[in-house]
Design an enzyme around this catalytic site. Structure first.
Site: not given
Ligand SMILES: *[C@@H]1O[C@H](CO)[C@@H](O)[C@H](O)[C@H]1NC(C)=O
Ligand SMILES: *[C@@H]1O[C@H](CO)[C@@H](O)[C@H](O)[C@H]1NC(C)=O
Ligand SMILES: *[C@@H]1O[C@H](CO)[C@@H](O)[C@H](O)[C@H]1NC(C)=O
Ligand SMILES: *[C@@H]1O[C@H](CO)[C@@H](O)[C@H](O)[C@H]1NC(C)=O
Ligand SMILES: *[C@@H]1O[C@H](CO)[C@@H](O)[C@H](O)[C@H]1NC(C)=O
Length: 500
Positions: A183, A435, A460
Site C-alpha cells: 500500500s 484491489d 489489497h
C-alpha cells in the site's frame, strides 16, 4: 492505505464536515475486542506466533534543513531468529500510516520466508504514527508541527536507520537489504530503492499506487474497479447499489423516511436532516471501497472481521432482478452493510462517522493535502457511485481552510519520476486485480528488473499476508516469483561484494 475517501468521499461530505477524515483530528480506530463465540475467534494471523524485539532510534526531526536540530525516537522491530550472520540479508519493512506492530502482524509473507532466506526482519515505523511521534502529543497540534510529515523525511529515516544498523550490529556490515512494503508502505519501498540504491539492493512494492497522481492515470479507474468487484460477485449487485443513492435521496426527503432509514440501518445516531443522509451515503460508499480492498479468499480480520469472499456475501442481499420499492432496496443495502459491520454479531449499532480501519490511521495518506494529491472521480456509468468530478481547486481550498496549506499537485511527479522510471532497477510491483488501488499501480513490465506481477484474484496486498489453504494459485505463484527475485538480487549483491 485507507479508501480513496480523501478526495471524492471526503469532499462530498465536506459540507457535513466529516472531521474524522481530516488531519486535524488524528484518531486511530482500534477494533473493539469481540467475544467471537460464533466463529471460534479470528486469529490475528494464520501463521505461527511471531516474536520480535522492539528498539528505538534517535532520528533527526528534519533531515533536509539545518535549523531544526531536534530528534525523536523512531520505533523499529527486529526478528533475527533465522538470520545467518555474518552477512545474511535483511528484509526491511518500510512502515506506513499506522502502528508498526499491526503491519508486522499482517505481513506474514516476511515471517514465512525469513528461514529460507536466512534473513533478519526489520519493521520500521513511519514517523508521526504509532509511537514514533516527532513532537510527542503535540505532533498534530498545528501545521508547523506537522511540517515534517512527508514521505521524503520518512525515507531518510529508513536510510539513516539502516546505515546505523549496519555499522553497529555485529555481522550486518555487508548484509544486503531488501525493502518490502504494502500500500503506501509499498510506494515507500519502491521510492526507497529509487532514491537510495546505495542502501537497498531491491524492493517489493505490493499494491503500491505510485501512479495515482495527477495526469498519470484516469481519475475514474479506482471506482471502476470497486464496481467490477461487485458486478463479478453477484448478479445485479452493482446495479442495485447504483440505484440505492437515489433511493436514499427519495426516502430521506421526509421526516418519517429519515426515521425509517435510521431504524433500518440500526444507526447509533438517528438521521435528522438531508445533511445526515449525505453522511450516510458517503459512509456507504466508503464501506463498499473498503470491502473491495479486503475481498480476501478466506475469513480474515484486516480492517474488520469478515467472511471469505465478503463481497459475494454482501451481494446476496443485493440481487433484486426486477424493480423493487425504494424501501425494499434499502432494506437489502442495510443487510449488506451489516455483513461488513456486524459479521461477528456483536455490534449494537452502526456509526456513520466510523468506518472500520483496523490500525490504519484515520490520517489516511500522509500528505494528501501537501505532496500526495490523488485525483479520484466517479461518473455513475462506468462505476456504481454518484457522479463526482475531480476538482483540484476545490480540494486545495479545503486543505487551505483546514490546515493553512495548499497541496502541490505536481510534486509527486517531480520528486519520484512519475511514469519515467525506467532508469531504476530491482523493483517488483505486485498488484491484486480486485484491489481498486491497482488502478494507480504499475501493471506492466517496464524493464527486466522493474517487473510487475499481477494477481487477478488478489485484493489489497494479499501476497504480503500469511499463506492460507484457500489462497488462489495466482498469489502462490506471485510469492514464488517474488522470492526468486530476492534470491537473485542477493546473489548479485554477494558477487559485487566479493570483487576487490
Ligand atoms: C500484534 O501481535 C501481538 C502478539 O503477537 C499483539 O500483542 C499486538 O497487540 C498486535 N498488534 C496489533 C496492532 O494488532
Ligand atoms: C425515486 O423517486 C422518483 C420520483 O418519484 C422515482 O421515479 C424513482 O423510481 C425513485 N427511486 C429511485 C431508485 O430512483
Ligand atoms: C448484530 O447481529 C446480532 C446477532 O445477529 C444482532 O442481535 C444485532 O442486532 C445486530 N446488530 C445490528 C446493528 O444490526
Ligand atoms: C461514532 O463515532 C464517532 C467517531 O469515532 C465517535 O466520536 C462517537 O462517539 C461514536 N458514536 C457512538 C454512538 O458510538
Ligand atoms: C513481467 O515479467 C515477468 C517475468 O518474465 C512475468 O512473470 C510477469 O508475468 C510479467 N508481468 C506482466 C504484468 O506481464
Amino acid at each position: 492505505m485507507k479508501a480513496g475517501g480523501w478526495t471524492a468521499v471526503w469532499f462530498r461530505a465536506a459540507a457535513a464536515c466529516v472531521l474524522t477524515l481530516c488531519f486535524g483530528c488524528l484518531h486511530v480506530v482500534t477494533l473493539k475486542s469481540q467475544p467471537l463465540t460464533r466463529f471460534g475467534g479470528f486469529p490475528q494471523s494464520t501463521g505461527p506466533p511471531i516474536s520480535y524485539e522492539t528498539f528505538y532510534f534517535g532520528q533527526k526531526i528534519d533531515h533536509f534543513g539545518f535549523l531544526e536540530d531536534g530528534t525523536f525516537k523512531q520505533r523499529y522491530l527486529v526478528a533475527d531468529k533465522h538470520w545467518q550472520q555474518p552477512g545474511g540479508p535483511i528484509m526491511f519493512y518500510t512502515g506506513n500510516e499506522g502502528d508498526i506492530t499491526w503491519f508486522c502482524n499482517n505481513t506474514g509473507f516476511m515471517w514465512e520466508i525469513a528461514e529460507e532466506l536466512g534473513a533478519m526482519l526489520v519493521f520500521a515505523e513511519h514517523r508521526y504514527y504509532g509511537e514514533s511521534l516527532p513532537f510527542g502529543q503535540d505532533s498534530f497540534s498545528d501545521s508547523k508541527h506537522m511540517n515534517y510529515l512527508t514521505s521524503e523525511q520518512a525515507l531518510a529515516d529508513f536510510a539513516v536507520l539502516i546505515q546505523n544498523l549496519k555499522s553497529t550490529l555485529p555481522g550486518a556490515q555487508h548484509s544486503p537489504v531488501i525493502a518490502v512494503g504494502g500500500s503506501y508502505g509499498g510506494m515507500l519501498s519502491a521510492w526507497f530503492r529509487m532514491k537510495y540504491p546505495n542502501i537497498v539492493i531491491g524492493a517489493l512494492a505490493s499494491s503500491a499506487p505510485i501512479w495515482q497522481f495527477p495526469g498519470m492515470v484516469p481519475c475514474g479507474d479506482f471506482y471502476k474497479i470497486v464496481t467490477q468487484d461487485f458486478a463479478k460477485s453477484g448478479s445485479n449487485c452493482d446495479a442495485n447499489i447504483r440505484k440505492s443513492w437515489k433511493a436514499i435521496n427519495n426516502v430521506s426527503s421526509t421526516a418519517s423516511g429519515l426515521q425509517w432509514l435510521s431504524e433500518e440501518f440500526s444507526l447509533c445516531t438517528p438521521l435528522k436532516n438531508k445533511n445526515d443522509a449525505i453522511v450516510l451515503k458517503n459512509w456507504l460508499q466508503e464501506t463498499w471501497v473498503d470491502l473491495a480492498m479486503v475481498d480476501y479468499p478466506y475469513e480474515a480480520n484486516f480492517l474488520q472481521p469478515l467472511p471469505r469472499w465478503p463481497i459475494q456475501v454482501v451481494c446476496k442481499y443485493l440481487g433484486f432482478s426486477s424493480t423493487v420499492s425504494d424501501y425494499q432496496l434499502l432494506h437489502g443495502v442495510s443487510q449488506a452493510a451489516k455483513v461488513y459491520y456486524n459479521y461477528t454479531g456483536s455490534t449494537s449499532c452502526l456509526n456513520t462517522s466510523q468506518t472500520a480501519t483496523g490500525s490504519y490511521s484515520r490520517l489516511d495518506l500522509p500528505g494528501a493535502c501537501t505532496e500526495m494529491v490523488m485525483p479520484m472521480c466517479t461518473d455513475g456509468i462506468q462505476d456504481m457511485f454518484e457522479p463526482e468530478e475531480w476538482n483540484f481547486q476545490a480540494f486545495s481550498d479545503e486543505c487551505n481552510a483546514m490546515f493553512g496549506v495548499r497541496p502541490r499537485a505536481d510534486w509527486a511527479d517531480t520528486v519520484y519520476g512519475g511514469k519515467d522510471i525506467a532508469s531504476h532497477s530491482n523493483i517488483i510491483f505486485s498488484n491484486g486485480g480486485l484491489d481498486p488501488w491497482s488502478a494507480g499501480g504499475v501493471t506492466h513490465n517496464i524493464t527486466d528488473s522493474l517487473v510487475s506481477i499481477m494477481i487477478p484474484d488478489g485484493a489489497h496486498h494479499l501476497d504480503l499476508r500469511y499463506s492460507n489453504d484457500q489462497d488462489p494459485a495466482s498469489v502462490r505463484a506471485a510469492r514464488a516469483i517474488e522470492v526468486k527475485y530476492f534470491q537473485k538480487w542477493i546473489r548479485e549483491a554477494e558477487k559485487t561484494a566479493s570483487k576487490p
